[in-house]
Write a protein that holds these residues in place. Structure first.
Motif, mmCIF file in Angstrom:
data_model
loop_
_atom_site.group_PDB
_atom_site.id
_atom_site.type_symbol
_atom_site.label_atom_id
_atom_site.label_comp_id
_atom_site.label_asym_id
_atom_site.label_seq_id
_atom_site.Cartn_x
_atom_site.Cartn_y
_atom_site.Cartn_z
ATOM 1 N N ILE A 1 -1.082 15.645 11.549
ATOM 2 C CA ILE A 1 -0.060 14.713 12.057
ATOM 3 C C ILE A 1 -0.596 13.285 12.135
ATOM 4 N N ALA A 2 -1.830 13.171 12.610
ATOM 5 C CA ALA A 2 -2.405 11.823 12.749
ATOM 6 C C ALA A 2 -2.391 11.101 11.413
ATOM 7 N N TYR A 3 -2.788 11.806 10.379
ATOM 8 C CA TYR A 3 -2.824 11.205 9.050
ATOM 9 C C TYR A 3 -1.427 10.798 8.605
ATOM 10 N N LEU A 4 -0.455 11.741 8.775
ATOM 11 C CA LEU A 4 0.910 11.460 8.321
ATOM 12 C C LEU A 4 1.490 10.234 9.012
ATOM 13 N N LEU A 5 1.292 10.174 10.330
ATOM 14 C CA LEU A 5 1.895 9.066 11.080
ATOM 15 C C LEU A 5 1.222 7.729 10.772
ATOM 16 N N SER A 6 -0.091 7.745 10.679
ATOM 17 C CA SER A 6 -0.749 6.459 10.430
ATOM 18 C C SER A 6 -0.431 5.949 9.035
ATOM 19 N N THR A 7 -0.363 6.845 8.040
ATOM 20 C CA THR A 7 -0.029 6.368 6.688
ATOM 21 C C THR A 7 1.449 5.986 6.609
ATOM 22 N N PHE A 8 2.268 6.675 7.398
ATOM 23 C CA PHE A 8 3.697 6.333 7.463
ATOM 24 C C PHE A 8 3.868 4.888 7.946
ATOM 25 N N LEU A 9 3.126 4.562 9.008
ATOM 26 C CA LEU A 9 3.206 3.194 9.557
ATOM 27 C C LEU A 9 2.688 2.167 8.544
ATOM 28 N N LEU A 10 1.575 2.506 7.933
ATOM 29 C CA LEU A 10 0.986 1.586 6.952
ATOM 30 C C LEU A 10 1.950 1.323 5.804
ATOM 31 N N GLU A 11 2.574 2.394 5.338
ATOM 32 C CA GLU A 11 3.490 2.289 4.209
ATOM 33 C C GLU A 11 4.693 1.432 4.591
ATOM 34 N N MET A 12 5.143 1.627 5.828
ATOM 35 C CA MET A 12 6.304 0.856 6.285
ATOM 36 C C MET A 12 5.934 -0.624 6.387
ATOM 37 N N GLU A 13 4.719 -0.884 6.864
ATOM 38 C CA GLU A 13 4.256 -2.269 6.945
ATOM 39 C C GLU A 13 4.155 -2.879 5.560
ATOM 40 N N ARG A 14 3.666 -2.066 4.648
ATOM 41 C CA ARG A 14 3.435 -2.571 3.306
ATOM 42 C C ARG A 14 4.754 -2.949 2.630
#
Lengths: 231, 212, 212
Positions: free
Chosen positions: A33-46
């Motif tokens: 979950i940690a990985y999914l959420l942090s990459t989700f946020l990064l992708e949204m920022e990007r």
């Protein structure tokens, strides 16, 4: 809906958080979950597209998966061991049995090479550090330049094509970026070709006095107010 | 089965002496291994470190035993005691001419050997100076020479200084004292009929050059 | 003083046998000297030339006697017979880690040696597998081992396969036949596995490094 239009979070790996119907069927230990959420946020920022609704769903699904993990723990199900690199018996280091070996070098050999070294020592004097020539000597360059000159037309055309491609957009390119990674000889050749191209009016060259950077522009330059071009 | 007190005591004593003897054997083998692989004189300190003991007295006792073993046995090898309580395992001199045709591996290839010769002659010499004279390759030469224990560095405030080690002196049969060694090198240089002129020039210039 | 015929005959026989024994002793020492200075496997031809004999049979007899002398004596050294009737004098491998600090030449550290042990044990083994088990560092280990001629690669259609070389087998006195060699290695690892206490630290540190 075409795949290009799909928001990123409907693609793997994030889609797992958005397919609610499948959530209950998956093995929660397989989800990081940690990985999914942090990459989700990064992708949204990007992408710059902040979607609070999607964030909410992701959070909700994550909470559900956590809940599933907790339930399993409470029923004393051991979480599976983390994936390991393949287990294999690694034997202890094989130490090479040492052998004593007499060597053939004698003091005479040492003296012989000493003689050579001391002759060499005279060349670079320590008091006056000999300036290394910056450019290869003319005799080094000439034979290669002969061949180079014979093909000059072809080389000019090639370089011109390369410039056209590189200056796309700005119309200007720095000499330093043009010769990036090239050897000194290649740089010299390129510069000579640029001079020929400039002479034919295909490009314009000027140098920034402060940085010493040479700029190359396509065609005859007409920069109003720039004194350096007129001179 | 019941054992009497005496039996127990005697068997314990036997165990102990067997253990002692085994320990001695192991220490002798370790010393032999050390002297064999080093191929150079080793000090009592070095030998003690192999035995993992601080008692140089003990080490000395063992190494003397090993020396006796070697001298009582019919062998082409011998262990000698040098001055300063250093010990070396070597081929008895009488055999050298008979087998030297089998020795064909140089200590170093010619590049690193040149760098070594230069350091030996100019020591103590700055690393910078060695690189100037011998070129950029000399960095790797110096690394190798240090790994082989032929050269040591000293870092002073502003520079790295290189000098040869005692191992170097032992290998070439030169004095451990630097100025004596340099005199020896000069003498051999003269004897071999090399053109000694550059030497004179250089040694004159040396004092001005060395410390830059 | 007059001697009887018997006395003369017997004293002559004694003389002869004394001479024989002296000759044997001298040959054994010469062979020992040769093996010691060479530090590499020597062929019967090379050894015969040292003894100044053309009879390889004689040389073989002497070298076998020397081997027995070494194996019956309590020593850190051993003489091994390799394939093709070559012989080598070397330190028993168990002593290497204990004295390697005294060696004046660059040696392989325990990381590459473990990778070597793994390749030897699992050969033929894909490079991919070696990296999986030993970690990313193993790329540089493999490079080093290939440079030293201990390991060779074969490129097949889809992968790189690693195996040890004949030189490796010779170095350790192992069979050139892979399956025999693996049996021999198992025995070695079994043995060192039990008395490998001093290595435990190193191998422990190694395994934590591996997965970086």
């Amino acid at each position: 809906m075409s795949t290009e239009m799909k928001p990123f979070y409907l693609r793997p790996p994030w889609n797992i958080l958005f397919e609610i119907s499948k959530l209950e069927k998956l093995t929660p230990w397989n989800v990081n979950i940690a990985y999914l959420l942090s990459t989700f946020l990064l992708e949204m920022e990007r992408t710059g597209k902040v979607d609070f609704r999607a964030s909410g769903v992701a959070l909700d699904s994550s909470a559900l998966i956590y809940l599933m993990k907790s339930k399993l723990l409470l029923t004393l199900q051991e979480p599976p061991a983390p994936p390991k690199s393949p287990q294999d018996f690694v034997p202890p280091p094989l130490f090479l049995p040492l052998r004593h070996e007499l060597t053939s070098t004698t003091i005479q050999h040492l003296i012989e090479v000493l003689n050579e070294v001391l002759k060499g020592e005279k060349l670079p004097s320590l008091d006056k550090v000999v300036a290394q020539p910056v450019l290869p000597s003319v005799s080094d360059l000439m034979p290669q330049i002969d061949i180079f000159l014979m093909e000059i037309e072809a080389q000019m055309a090639k370089l011109y094509a390369l410039l056209c491609e590189k200056v796309k957009g700005t119309g200007i390119i720095e000499f330093s970026s043009l010769i990036k990674g090239a050897t000194r000889l290649e740089s010299i050749r390129t510069f000579i070709l640029l001079l020929f191209l400039a002479q034919e009016g295909k490009i314009s060259l000027w140098q920034d006095e402060a940085t010493e950077e040479i700029y190359i522009a396509m065609g005859k330059l007409n920069l109003a107010g720039d004194e350096r071009t007129s001179s | 089965m019941q054992e009497t007190k005496e039996q127990v005591a005697s068997s314990k004593a036997e165990d102990k002496s067997a253990q002692e003897s085994e320990k001695t054997q192991r220490c002798l083998k370790l010393l032999e291994a050390a002297l064999y692989v080093a191929g150079r004189p080793l000090s009592l300190t070095e030998l003690s470190s192999v035995l993992n003991t601080r008692s140089q007295q003990k080490t000395k006792k063992y190494v003397k035993t090993l020396m006796q073993d070697y001298s009582s046995r019919s062998t082409a090898l011998e262990i000698l005691e040098l001055k300063d309580e250093r010990y070396v395992l070597q081929l008895k001199a009488e055999f050298t001419p008979l087998v030297k045709k089998l020795v064909n591996k140089p200590l170093l290839s010619s590049g690193p050997l040149k760098t070594l010769a230069y350091i030996a002659y100019r020591q103590p010499v700055t690393q910078k100076r060695v690189i100037q004279v011998r070129g950029q390759h000399a960095y790797s030469h110096i690394k190798l020479l240090k790994e082989m224990g032929l050269v040591a560095t000293e870092r002073s405030a502003r520079s790295m200084t290189l000098r040869t080690t005692d191992y170097f002196a032992d290998y070439f049969g030169l004095s451990h004292d630097v100025s004596t060694m340099k005199r020896e090198l000069k003498r051999i240089f003269g004897e071999t009929g090399q053109d000694a002129e550059p030497f004179k020039d250089e040694s004159g210039a040396e004092s001005t050059k060395r410390d830059i």
